[in-house]
Design a protein around this motif. Structure first.
Motif, mmCIF file in Angstrom:
data_model
loop_
_atom_site.group_PDB
_atom_site.id
_atom_site.type_symbol
_atom_site.label_atom_id
_atom_site.label_comp_id
_atom_site.label_asym_id
_atom_site.label_seq_id
_atom_site.Cartn_x
_atom_site.Cartn_y
_atom_site.Cartn_z
ATOM 1 N N CYS A 140 75.747 17.508 -38.801
ATOM 2 C CA CYS A 140 74.694 16.504 -38.665
ATOM 3 C C CYS A 140 74.083 16.155 -40.011
ATOM 4 O O CYS A 140 73.213 15.323 -40.118
ATOM 5 N N GLY A 141 74.538 16.805 -41.067
ATOM 6 C CA GLY A 141 74.055 16.456 -42.404
ATOM 7 C C GLY A 141 72.783 17.159 -42.816
ATOM 8 O O GLY A 141 72.169 16.807 -43.810
ATOM 9 N N LYS A 142 72.398 18.221 -42.056
ATOM 10 C CA LYS A 142 71.140 18.897 -42.392
ATOM 11 C C LYS A 142 71.198 19.594 -43.739
ATOM 12 O O LYS A 142 70.244 19.547 -44.519
ATOM 13 N N SER A 143 72.377 20.194 -44.040
ATOM 14 C CA SER A 143 72.508 20.856 -45.350
ATOM 15 C C SER A 143 72.553 19.828 -46.485
ATOM 16 O O SER A 143 72.013 20.070 -47.563
ATOM 17 N N THR A 144 73.188 18.683 -46.212
ATOM 18 C CA THR A 144 73.226 17.620 -47.222
ATOM 19 C C THR A 144 71.811 17.130 -47.512
ATOM 20 O O THR A 144 71.447 16.918 -48.676
ATOM 21 N N LEU A 145 71.018 16.975 -46.444
ATOM 22 C CA LEU A 145 69.638 16.535 -46.617
ATOM 23 C C LEU A 145 68.884 17.504 -47.532
ATOM 24 O O LEU A 145 68.204 17.099 -48.481
ATOM 25 N N LEU A 146 69.052 18.804 -47.272
ATOM 26 C CA LEU A 146 68.358 19.814 -48.079
ATOM 27 C C LEU A 146 68.825 19.752 -49.534
ATOM 28 O O LEU A 146 68.034 19.867 -50.473
ATOM 29 N N SER A 147 70.136 19.572 -49.677
ATOM 30 C CA SER A 147 70.716 19.516 -51.015
ATOM 31 C C SER A 147 70.189 18.305 -51.801
ATOM 32 O O SER A 147 70.009 18.376 -53.023
ATOM 33 N N LYS A 151 72.097 18.903 -26.301
ATOM 34 C CA LYS A 151 73.220 18.897 -25.364
ATOM 35 C C LYS A 151 74.075 17.653 -25.571
ATOM 36 O O LYS A 151 75.294 17.732 -25.716
ATOM 37 N N LYS A 152 73.390 16.499 -25.611
ATOM 38 C CA LYS A 152 74.100 15.233 -25.778
ATOM 39 C C LYS A 152 74.902 15.234 -27.083
ATOM 40 O O LYS A 152 76.033 14.769 -27.129
ATOM 41 N N GLU A 153 74.273 15.775 -28.114
ATOM 42 C CA GLU A 153 74.916 15.782 -29.439
ATOM 43 C C GLU A 153 76.154 16.670 -29.446
ATOM 44 O O GLU A 153 77.184 16.319 -30.002
ATOM 45 N N ILE A 154 75.996 17.837 -28.814
ATOM 46 C CA ILE A 154 77.127 18.769 -28.790
ATOM 47 C C ILE A 154 78.259 18.171 -27.975
ATOM 48 O O ILE A 154 79.421 18.227 -28.360
ATOM 49 N N ASP A 155 77.899 17.516 -26.828
ATOM 50 C CA ASP A 155 78.919 16.839 -26.017
ATOM 51 C C ASP A 155 79.646 15.786 -26.846
ATOM 52 O O ASP A 155 80.857 15.622 -26.749
ATOM 53 N N LYS A 156 78.859 15.087 -27.689
ATOM 54 C CA LYS A 156 79.429 14.041 -28.526
ATOM 55 C C LYS A 156 80.487 14.629 -29.467
ATOM 56 O O LYS A 156 81.584 14.086 -29.621
ATOM 57 N N VAL A 157 80.141 15.761 -30.079
ATOM 58 C CA VAL A 157 81.069 16.399 -31.013
ATOM 59 C C VAL A 157 82.325 16.838 -30.275
ATOM 60 O O VAL A 157 83.449 16.605 -30.710
ATOM 61 N N VAL A 158 82.116 17.447 -29.076
ATOM 62 C CA VAL A 158 83.256 17.956 -28.310
ATOM 63 C C VAL A 158 84.171 16.811 -27.896
ATOM 64 O O VAL A 158 85.392 16.876 -28.061
ATOM 65 N N SER A 159 83.583 15.726 -27.371
ATOM 66 C CA SER A 159 84.427 14.630 -26.882
ATOM 67 C C SER A 159 85.147 13.975 -28.059
ATOM 68 O O SER A 159 86.300 13.562 -27.936
ATOM 69 N N GLU A 160 84.478 13.920 -29.194
ATOM 70 C CA GLU A 160 85.115 13.386 -30.405
ATOM 71 C C GLU A 160 86.355 14.202 -30.754
ATOM 72 O O GLU A 160 87.429 13.668 -31.001
ATOM 73 N N GLU A 161 86.183 15.538 -30.701
ATOM 74 C CA GLU A 161 87.303 16.416 -31.040
ATOM 75 C C GLU A 161 88.442 16.248 -30.029
ATOM 76 O O GLU A 161 89.607 16.224 -30.398
ATOM 77 N N LEU A 162 88.073 16.101 -28.724
ATOM 78 C CA LEU A 162 89.106 15.934 -27.699
ATOM 79 C C LEU A 162 89.856 14.621 -27.887
ATOM 80 O O LEU A 162 91.070 14.571 -27.820
ATOM 81 N N ASN A 163 89.087 13.549 -28.155
ATOM 82 C CA ASN A 163 89.704 12.257 -28.420
ATOM 83 C C ASN A 163 90.711 12.362 -29.551
ATOM 84 O O ASN A 163 91.797 11.821 -29.488
ATOM 85 N N HIS A 164 90.264 13.074 -30.557
ATOM 86 C CA HIS A 164 91.099 13.228 -31.736
ATOM 87 C C HIS A 164 92.414 13.888 -31.357
ATOM 88 O O HIS A 164 93.471 13.477 -31.790
#
Lengths: 262, 249
Positions: A44-51, A245-258
């Motif tokens: 989600c870019g949280k580490s990039t934000l901190l950096s 939950k929605k975000e994690i589902d998004k990541v999972v479905s993205e990976e499945l699509n891939h």
């Protein structure tokens, strides 16, 4: 506002010059002395934000102001603790903590200041040990002492306890909370652990992924120490989970699509 | 059984076969003199001080050459690690030089410096410089970005960052570079001495060969081998190990 993040954008270019957007229009205002967690799923870019706040990574758009001044490069007003302790293996514990002090004070002063902060993390018995002789938890405490030793206004922590075992982590939570109460630093704490963020923070910024945006900003008003408020903490955890939950589902479905596209 | 015992037994058997084979006439003494003869000539060489003087002379050249090689090699290594242009130009030349045994420079060195010690030292320097440069470059290029980031957040940059973080972080590669430089320099030294004038171990070896003194030839070979193994294992490998442990490798 002490830290003011305005319309911050960040994208990376891949090999074919396609931009992948990491952070999109991040707005965030943080007050002096606040303990703020940035929580989100991986990617989600949280580490990039901190950096970017640390000045180690350049933003592609927008600005970050600290105490009214724009952040362009790293500075001693912002101490950083990484997931790995990043201690220098060729010098001992005391010299590691003295590292940021060498230029601006006499050796004797630096020595005393370093010892003060090593005392705060209860490592005065290990001054002349070398990093490889310490456990992961002890190394991370030295890293915290090192970041605090230069007396920064802001402490940036990038999943500092992510690589530690459960018991060590719990102990360090308590220690960090005590240090924060004692030193009144502004803390920006990146984590993917919901319970960790609830235990420690005044505010939790929940981030969503693809692109990284701020989903919600939750104030935690529970009295400290929070171990006695398990029920309220669980409620907040469920509340945050409904966002993630929605975000994690998004990541999972993205990976499945891939996968199906292969 | 402990490795040390295995080794002792192995060498005892080897020496036994070597001695016996000569005695029962499997080969002529001029082809392979027996160990007793070899050790006698070593003993004589050491007690009349000739081999001791050879050793001192050889080590003097080696140390001068190696120190110069390490200094030049480190400087080139830092330069090509830090400058892309230098890496693209000098860097590519280094690899070519490194694949040429330094002894092939001797004819040129004799033309430049004469048939003397300087020519040998020159070859020793070339033997050590390139491998040191390549290792220093690798070391600096491989410094963990995490160390650099951590140092930057503590206000370090530029020369200060290089001296206090990048250079010490690459010490493991520096040690490996020095060990290899020593090994190459040692070989270059003996080869150079074989072809020039004495005193020196290599010179004594070729001198003994000219007079058919094969037991001294083998004696000098043993000295060369023992010193090589001794310096490598007891000095460099120990340093390498303790550095690797502390640097967490």
């Amino acid at each position: 506002m002490f830290i003011s993040i305005n319309q911050l954008n960040k994208h990376f270019l891949d090999k074919n010059q396609h931009a992948s957007i990491v952070l999109k229009d991040i707005d965030l205002q943080i007050e002096k002395g606040e303990f703020v967690s940035i929580l989100g799923p991986s990617g989600c870019g949280k580490s990039t934000l901190l950096s970017i706040v640390a000045g180690l990574t350049e933003a592609t758009g927008g600005e970050i102001l600290v105490d009214g001044k724009e952040v362009k490069k790293p500075g001693k007003d912002r101490g950083m603790v990484f997931q790995e302790a990043a201690l220098f293996p060729w010098i001992n514990v005391l010299e590691n903590v003295m590292f940021p002090l060498k230029k601006e004070m006499s050796k004797k002063q630096a020595n005393e200041q370093a010892k003060t902060y090593l005392k705060m993390v209860q490592l005065t018995n290990y001054l002349d040990h070398y990093p490889h002789e310490l456990s992961g938890g002890m190394q991370q405490r030295v890293a915290i002492a090192r970041a605090l030793a230069m007396d920064p206004e802001i402490l940036l922590m990038d999943e500092p306890f992510g690589a530690l075992d459960e018991q060590t982590r719990t102990r360090l939570h308590r220690q960090l909370e005590d240090i924060w109460i004692e030193t009144k630093k502004t803390v920006l704490f990146v984590t993917h652990s919901i319970s960790e963020s609830i235990k420690l923070s005044d505010r939790i910024i929940v981030m969503g992924t693809q692109p990284g945006t701020v989903l919600t900003d939750i104030k935690i008003d529970l009295p400290r120490p929070r171990d006695h408020h398990k029920e309220e903490m669980l409620k907040i955890e469920d509340h945050i989970m409904s966002y993630l939950k929605k975000e994690i589902d998004k990541v999972v479905s993205e990976e499945l699509n891939h996968e199906t596209n292969l | 059984m402990k490795p040390i015992y295995k080794r002792l037994i192995f060498f005892a058997i080897l020496l036994g076969i070597w001695e016996l084979g000569g005695q029962i006439g499997l080969w002529a003494e001029i082809i392979l003199p027996p160990p007793t003869k070899v050790f006698t000539s070593l003993y004589v060489g050491i007690t009349d001080m000739t081999l001791v003087y050879d050793l001192i002379a050889s080590f003097r050249r080696l140390i001068i050459g190696l120190v110069i090689a390490l200094v030049i090699g480190t400087s080139i290594g830092v330069l090509i690690a830090k400058s892309k242009t230098a890496d693209d130009t000098i860097g590519s030349m280094l690899l070519a030089f490194q694949s040429v045994p330094s002894i092939v420079w001797l004819p040129l060195a004799i033309m430049w410096f004469g048939l003397n010690e300087q020519a040998v030292i020159f070859v020793v320097i070339l033997g050590g410089t390139f491998v040191m440069a390549i290792n220093v470059r690798t070391g600096i290029k491989n410094v963990s970005p995490l160390y650099i980031k951590a140092a930057q957040t503590m206000g370090s940059s530029g020369i200060d960052l290089f001296i206090r973080v990048i250079f010490p972080a690459s010490i493991p590669h520096l040690v490996t570079g020095s060990r290899l430089a020593w090994a190459f320099a040692w070989r270059a030294l003996i080869a150079g001495e074989l072809l020039t004038t004495g005193p020196g171990l290599g010179y004594t070896l070729s001198y003994a060969s000219d007079f058919g003194n094969m037991s001294l030839v083998i004696g000098v070979m043993i000295i060369i081998g023992v010193i090589g193994a001794f310096v490598d294992q007891l000095i460099f490998q120990r340093i390498e190990k303790s550095v690797a442990r502390r640097w967490g490798l």
